[in-house]
Design an enzyme around this catalytic site. Structure first.
Site, PDB file in Angstrom:
ATOM      1  N   CYS A  85       0.845  -1.205   0.000  1.00  0.00           N
ATOM      2  CA  CYS A  85       0.000   0.000   0.000  1.00  0.00           C
ATOM      3  C   CYS A  85       0.879   1.253   0.000  1.00  0.00           C
ATOM      4  O   CYS A  85       0.684   2.171  -0.812  1.00  0.00           O
ATOM      5  CB  CYS A  85      -0.925  -0.039   1.216  1.00  0.00           C
ATOM      6  SG  CYS A  85      -2.118   1.296   1.299  1.00  0.00           S
ATOM      7  N   CYS A  86       1.900   1.290   0.885  1.00  0.00           N
ATOM      8  CA  CYS A  86       2.824   2.438   0.900  1.00  0.00           C
ATOM      9  C   CYS A  86       3.573   2.533  -0.428  1.00  0.00           C
ATOM     10  O   CYS A  86       3.822   3.634  -0.932  1.00  0.00           O
ATOM     11  CB  CYS A  86       3.839   2.297   2.030  1.00  0.00           C
ATOM     12  SG  CYS A  86       3.238   2.774   3.660  1.00  0.00           S
ATOM     13  N   CYS A 135      -1.026   8.292   7.641  1.00  0.00           N
ATOM     14  CA  CYS A 135      -2.397   7.980   7.230  1.00  0.00           C
ATOM     15  C   CYS A 135      -3.192   7.492   8.449  1.00  0.00           C
ATOM     16  O   CYS A 135      -2.646   6.810   9.321  1.00  0.00           O
ATOM     17  CB  CYS A 135      -2.376   6.884   6.180  1.00  0.00           C
ATOM     18  SG  CYS A 135      -1.515   7.318   4.667  1.00  0.00           S
ATOM     19  N   CYS A 180      -3.131   3.826   9.799  1.00  0.00           N
ATOM     20  CA  CYS A 180      -1.830   3.319  10.271  1.00  0.00           C
ATOM     21  C   CYS A 180      -1.223   4.216  11.343  1.00  0.00           C
ATOM     22  O   CYS A 180      -0.009   4.209  11.542  1.00  0.00           O
ATOM     23  CB  CYS A 180      -0.871   3.194   9.094  1.00  0.00           C
ATOM     24  SG  CYS A 180      -1.526   2.190   7.758  1.00  0.00           S
ATOM     25  N   CYS A 186       7.437   4.057   6.081  1.00  0.00           N
ATOM     26  CA  CYS A 186       6.732   3.825   4.824  1.00  0.00           C
ATOM     27  C   CYS A 186       7.716   3.499   3.702  1.00  0.00           C
ATOM     28  O   CYS A 186       7.334   2.952   2.682  1.00  0.00           O
ATOM     29  CB  CYS A 186       5.901   5.049   4.439  1.00  0.00           C
ATOM     30  SG  CYS A 186       6.872   6.532   4.253  1.00  0.00           S
TER      31      CYS A 186
HETATM   32 FE1  SF4 Z   1      -1.395   2.697   3.028  1.00  0.00          FE
HETATM   33 FE2  SF4 Z   1      -1.010   2.962   5.670  1.00  0.00          FE
HETATM   34 FE3  SF4 Z   1       1.018   3.283   3.949  1.00  0.00          FE
HETATM   35 FE4  SF4 Z   1      -0.940   5.094   4.127  1.00  0.00          FE
HETATM   36  S1  SF4 Z   1       0.566   4.567   5.721  1.00  0.00           S
HETATM   37  S2  SF4 Z   1      -0.049   4.342   2.246  1.00  0.00           S
HETATM   38  S3  SF4 Z   1      -2.753   3.762   4.466  1.00  0.00           S
HETATM   39  S4  SF4 Z   1      -0.137   1.375   4.373  1.00  0.00           S
END
Ligand code: SF4
Length: 244
Positions: free
Chosen positions: A129-130, A212, A215, A238
């Site tokens: 996701c990151c 975010c 998280c 991240c």
């Molecule tokens: Fe995704 Fe969490 Fe990374 Fe944001 S911090 S991009 S929601 S995994």
């Protein structure tokens, strides 16, 4: 060296460039952050950019940048998962300093992303996701620049403890400048209070490091500064500030 004469960004820096950066970093080790920012602006001009997640360090750098070089391209990685307080802070900074922090977006909206993957990935695959919503985006942005500035401090984490003031960011193929690398959290907050710099109100509710919302959690007294990020998983960064 004038900007036009600099080698184009690549994954590897020449030995000459590495030597120049090491010398500059050593020299700037005892400089004030605003002097470091001034050096960066003079050295890289329009090829300098800044990334901010609107943490206290980023807001403080923006405070200085507003008077030194307000034309600098400053961006925020708008993952679609940021707190509303963070998005509102962008507007407060615009009102206070006249600085427009540009949102840089991932390829897909949150709803399209979650639909494509059968739901959100921030719990099951946070690194992916990151990677999709932050790393790929900053990689795209930094191809347009020779140097980027960030608000990291050495005492935030073991990963960041060896960050130079100025160094080669091999991962992105650009120079990285960290004007607050050798400042402490206490020193940052003293200056934020004394200069009345806008900051995220979530800091007053126990959120120390804010990313975010899925998280990030508030931390308890005595917990590590970054304990509220990806809490319950081994992930601590991240990836933007991991070396190589
Ligand atoms: Fe995704 Fe969490 Fe990374 Fe944001 S911090 S991009 S929601 S995994």
């Amino acid at each position: 060296m004038p900007v036009a004469d600099q080698p184009p960004p690549s994954e590897d820096a020449t030995p000459e460039l590495l030597a120049e950066l090491a010398e500059a970093s050593q020299r700037l080790e005892s400089a004030e952050p605003d002097e470091i920012i001034r050096w960066a602006v003079e050295r890289y001009g329009s090829k300098l950019t800044m990334a901010t997640a609107f943490g206290p360090e980023g807001c403080l750098i923006l405070h200085w940048l507003a008077s030194i070089a307000p034309e600098t391209y400053v961006f925020n990685l708008e993952t679609g998962y940021q707190f509303k307080e963070t998005l509102e802070l962008r507007e407060r900074i615009r009102e206070r300093y006249g600085l427009e922090v540009i949102y840089e977006y991932p390829e897909t909206t949150v709803s399209a992303y979650e639909q494509a993957h059968g739901g959100p990935l921030y719990r099951s695959e946070p690194t992916r996701c990151c990677g999709d919503r932050k790393i790929a985006v900053i990689q795209r942005v930094l191809t347009r620049f020779d140097a980027w500035m960030s608000g990291i401090r050495r005492d935030q984490s073991p990963d960041r403890a060896v960050s130079p003031i100025v160094g080669w960011d091999k991962k992105f193929g650009v120079v990285k400048i960290s004007p607050l690398a050798n400042w402490t959290k206490a020193r940052v907050w003293e200056r934020i209070v004394s200069e009345d710099v806008p900051y995220n109100p979530l800091h007053d509710k126990g959120y120390v490091s804010i990313g975010c919302w899925p998280c990030t959690r508030a931390i308890a007294a005595g917990e590590d500064e970054r304990a509220g990020r990806w809490s319950g998983s081994a992930k601590t960064e991240c990836g933007l500030h991991l070396r190589d």
